[in-house]
Design an enzyme around this catalytic site. Structure first.
Site, short mmCIF file in Angstrom:
data_model
loop_
_atom_site.label_atom_id
_atom_site.label_comp_id
_atom_site.label_asym_id
_atom_site.label_seq_id
_atom_site.Cartn_x
_atom_site.Cartn_y
_atom_site.Cartn_z
N ASN A 20 0.90 -1.19 0.14
CA ASN A 20 0.06 0.05 0.10
C ASN A 20 1.09 1.14 -0.06
O ASN A 20 2.05 1.18 0.03
CB ASN A 20 -1.17 0.05 1.11
CG ASN A 20 -0.21 -0.25 2.37
OD1 ASN A 20 0.40 0.85 2.77
ND2 ASN A 20 -0.35 -1.11 3.18
N ASP A 64 -4.43 -6.29 5.33
CA ASP A 64 -5.66 -7.26 6.05
C ASP A 64 -5.79 -8.46 5.15
O ASP A 64 -6.32 -9.30 5.70
CB ASP A 64 -6.91 -6.27 5.64
CG ASP A 64 -7.02 -5.03 6.55
OD1 ASP A 64 -6.30 -5.11 7.63
OD2 ASP A 64 -7.32 -4.07 6.07
N LYS A 94 7.98 -17.92 -10.52
CA LYS A 94 7.28 -17.00 -10.97
C LYS A 94 5.92 -17.43 -11.91
O LYS A 94 6.05 -18.14 -12.62
CB LYS A 94 8.14 -16.17 -12.22
CG LYS A 94 7.56 -14.86 -12.65
CD LYS A 94 8.49 -14.17 -13.49
CE LYS A 94 7.85 -13.10 -14.21
NZ LYS A 94 8.42 -12.69 -15.77
N PHE A 140 -4.32 3.44 14.71
CA PHE A 140 -4.38 4.25 13.79
C PHE A 140 -5.72 3.93 12.89
O PHE A 140 -5.91 2.90 12.67
CB PHE A 140 -3.00 4.38 12.95
CG PHE A 140 -2.11 5.65 13.31
CD1 PHE A 140 -1.53 5.52 14.59
CD2 PHE A 140 -2.39 6.82 12.73
CE1 PHE A 140 -0.75 6.58 15.08
CE2 PHE A 140 -1.46 7.88 13.14
CZ PHE A 140 -0.54 7.73 14.27
N LYS A 159 -13.28 1.15 15.99
CA LYS A 159 -12.05 0.68 16.11
C LYS A 159 -11.51 0.78 17.57
O LYS A 159 -11.20 -0.23 18.06
CB LYS A 159 -11.18 1.30 15.24
CG LYS A 159 -10.85 0.53 13.78
CD LYS A 159 -9.99 1.46 12.83
CE LYS A 159 -10.66 0.89 11.50
NZ LYS A 159 -10.00 1.62 10.54
N LYS A 205 -11.06 -3.01 19.25
CA LYS A 205 -9.70 -3.37 19.26
C LYS A 205 -9.12 -3.11 20.69
O LYS A 205 -8.33 -3.39 21.12
CB LYS A 205 -8.76 -2.96 18.13
CG LYS A 205 -9.54 -3.13 16.81
CD LYS A 205 -8.29 -3.08 15.76
CE LYS A 205 -8.78 -3.25 14.35
NZ LYS A 205 -7.71 -3.33 13.27
N1 CTP Z 1 -3.82 -3.07 12.15
C1 CTP Z 1 -3.09 -4.37 12.79
N2 CTP Z 1 -3.11 -5.39 12.12
C2 CTP Z 1 -3.74 -5.73 10.90
C3 CTP Z 1 -4.48 -4.45 10.30
C4 CTP Z 1 -4.42 -3.42 10.94
O1 CTP Z 1 -2.61 -3.98 13.97
N3 CTP Z 1 -3.76 -6.94 10.30
C5 CTP Z 1 -3.86 -1.92 12.75
C6 CTP Z 1 -3.09 -0.81 12.09
O2 CTP Z 1 -1.82 -0.67 12.61
C7 CTP Z 1 -3.97 0.33 12.75
C8 CTP Z 1 -5.37 -0.14 12.82
O3 CTP Z 1 -5.18 -1.46 13.16
O4 CTP Z 1 -3.46 0.82 13.86
C9 CTP Z 1 -6.07 0.00 11.71
O5 CTP Z 1 -7.54 -0.33 11.88
P1 CTP Z 1 -7.91 -1.46 10.40
O6 CTP Z 1 -9.40 -1.81 11.05
O7 CTP Z 1 -7.15 -2.56 9.97
O8 CTP Z 1 -8.14 -0.27 9.70
P2 CTP Z 1 -8.62 -0.75 8.22
O9 CTP Z 1 -7.77 -1.56 7.58
O10 CTP Z 1 -8.75 0.65 7.60
O11 CTP Z 1 -10.05 -1.22 8.65
P3 CTP Z 1 -11.29 -1.30 7.71
O12 CTP Z 1 -10.93 -2.33 6.66
O13 CTP Z 1 -12.27 -1.75 8.73
O14 CTP Z 1 -11.51 0.07 7.15
#
Ligand code: CTP
Length: 399
Positions: free
Chosen positions: A208, A277, A287, A321, A335, A339
């Site tokens: 990303n 995610d 490959k 974050f 969140k 969390k």
């Molecule tokens: N985070 C984490 N582990 C993951 C994904 C995210 O620890 N596998 C943490 C990030 O570091 C950040 C927070 O979770 O502190 C972000 O939350 P998240 O729900 O992952 O945000 P988004 O991906 O934006 O969620 P959504 O898909 O619900 O919008």
């Protein structure tokens, strides 16, 4: 040793406050030299600043009273801190564009000292996109802004645009030169930053736009505040912050392992990494060769590190974050609860000046027991400092 303040006074009615600021700084034992623009001289005479600073006042790049030096270079080198107060929209525009057609802009282009800017203008001028764009550019150069206050403006409007009070500006200058406080001495601070890379095959991966800048800035500020800082970073080209132990990882799974390993001893954990995610369910050892038709990549969920930390939390102050593009408050609060975090720092990544690669950020701090707090557009280091201060305040509040 006396510190040298170069005060650049540009043309606005708030010039009278610059006179009072000069007097306050002299009383606090700073050496002050003043440069005035031509417009500033319409409001206050150079003699006022000369008498208050007990130094020559500079008004013209081509008046060289001392043949041994070039005045604008000499002043630029002399300064420990340059302060533009009041800063007009015109001067902000010149500085943002590298113009050097008067003594103030020429000297500021030549200095390597920190430059602080205290704007003062009509509220609509301040809000104009051109001015905001220039302010944003100057933030990116590393200049610091002393935000104008709200209140009655000389033009008759009530709004944002008043030059900050001389007492407050003087106090910020004292803080800048005083020994940094070490409120995190003895505390273990664990920070994650950057993106993760999820391999598809030996040459391809999913990632990303995260640059890691926010997490690196947090690590730097936490170290300045005396913390033992461990930064677990995804791939990033940023220089390692001074005094911080940096551990590089690639994937979400590697980040999970490292974070969980360091978690038990941590007092503060800040999860600013943009962790993937999802990752490819199968990583091809060879490959992938293209074929006719579409390719479907099956993705599986990665483990949510923050969620896991929320479950295991003991003494740790846990900060997450949230990078959002809509319904920021709703998502951030969800969140925070889901969390089990103590704080969520949310930003609208679509806003101008916020987002991944920018050097600035606009964040809102969410906590369970407090109303949300939105910080203004700030450099990522200043945002980081304010976030750390907020964390420290709330840790103390909890114990
Ligand atoms: N985070 C984490 N582990 C993951 C994904 C995210 O620890 N596998 C943490 C990030 O570091 C950040 C927070 O979770 O502190 C972000 O939350 P998240 O729900 O992952 O945000 P988004 O991906 O934006 O969620 P959504 O898909 O619900 O919008």
């Amino acid at each position: 040793m006396k510190k040298n303040i170069l005060l650049c006074v540009t043309g606005g009615i708030a010039c009278y406050k610059a006179a009072s600021l000069t007097s306050k700084l002299i009383q606090s034992d700073y050496s002050v030299k003043v440069i005035m623009t031509e417009s500033a001289m319409n409001f206050v005479s150079p003699l006022t600043f000369q008498a208050l600073s007990r130094n020559e006042v500079y008004t013209d790049t081509f008046i060289e009273n001392n043949p041994e030096v070039i005045a604008h270079i000499d002043l630029a080198d002399w300064a420990d801190l340059c302060l533009v107060a009041p800063a007009t929209a015109n001067m902000i525009g010149k500085l943002a564009n590298g113009l050097a057609d008067d003594m103030v802009s020429t000297t500021l282009l030549a200095t390597t000292a920190p430059v602080w800017i205290a704007p003062a203008m009509n509220v609509h001028m301040y809000d104009h996109p051109a001015v905001q764009k220039n302010i944003n550019t100057l933030y990116q150069f590393g200049h610091r802004f002393i935000e104008p206050g709200e209140g009655y403006l000389a033009c008759g409007y009530v709004g944002k645009g008043r030059l900050e009070e001389p007492e407050t500006i003087a106090e910020l200058i004292h803080q800048h030169f005083s020994e940094p406080a070490q409120p995190l001495k003895g505390k273990n601070v664990l920070i994650t930053a950057g993106p993760t890379k999820e391999r598809i095959d030996p040459v391809r991966f999913l990632t990303n736009h995260s640059s890691g800048k926010m997490g690196y800035a947090l690590a730097e500020e936490a170290a300045k505040m005396g913390g033992n800082v461990t930064l677990i970073s995804g791939p990033s080209t940023l220089p390692s912050p001074l005094g911080v132990k940096v551990i590089f990882v690639e994937s979400a799974a590697q980040m999970y392992d490292q974070v969980l390993h360091h978690f038990p001893k941590a007092d503060i954990v800040i999860k600013s990494a943009a962790v993937a995610d999802y990752r490819p369910k199968h990583v091809s050892q060879q490959k992938l060769k293209k074929k006719d038709g579409n390719l479907t990549l099956e993705l599986e969920r990665t483990k949510d590190i923050l969620l896991e930390l929320g479950k295991r939390k003991k003494q740790q102050f846990l900060v997450g974050f949230a990078a959002e593009t809509e319904n920021i408050e709703e998502h951030a609060l969800s969140k925070l609860n889901r969390k089990n975090a103590d704080m969520i720092i949310a930003n609208d990544i679509t806003a101008e000046g916020a987002g991944f690669a920018a050097d600035t950020n606009i964040v809102t701090i969410f906590q369970k027991k407090h109303p949300p707090k939105t910080l203004p557009l700030l450099s990522k280091s200043e945002t980081a400092r304010k976030i750390m201060e907020e964390i420290i305040q709330n840790m103390v509040g909890e114990s």
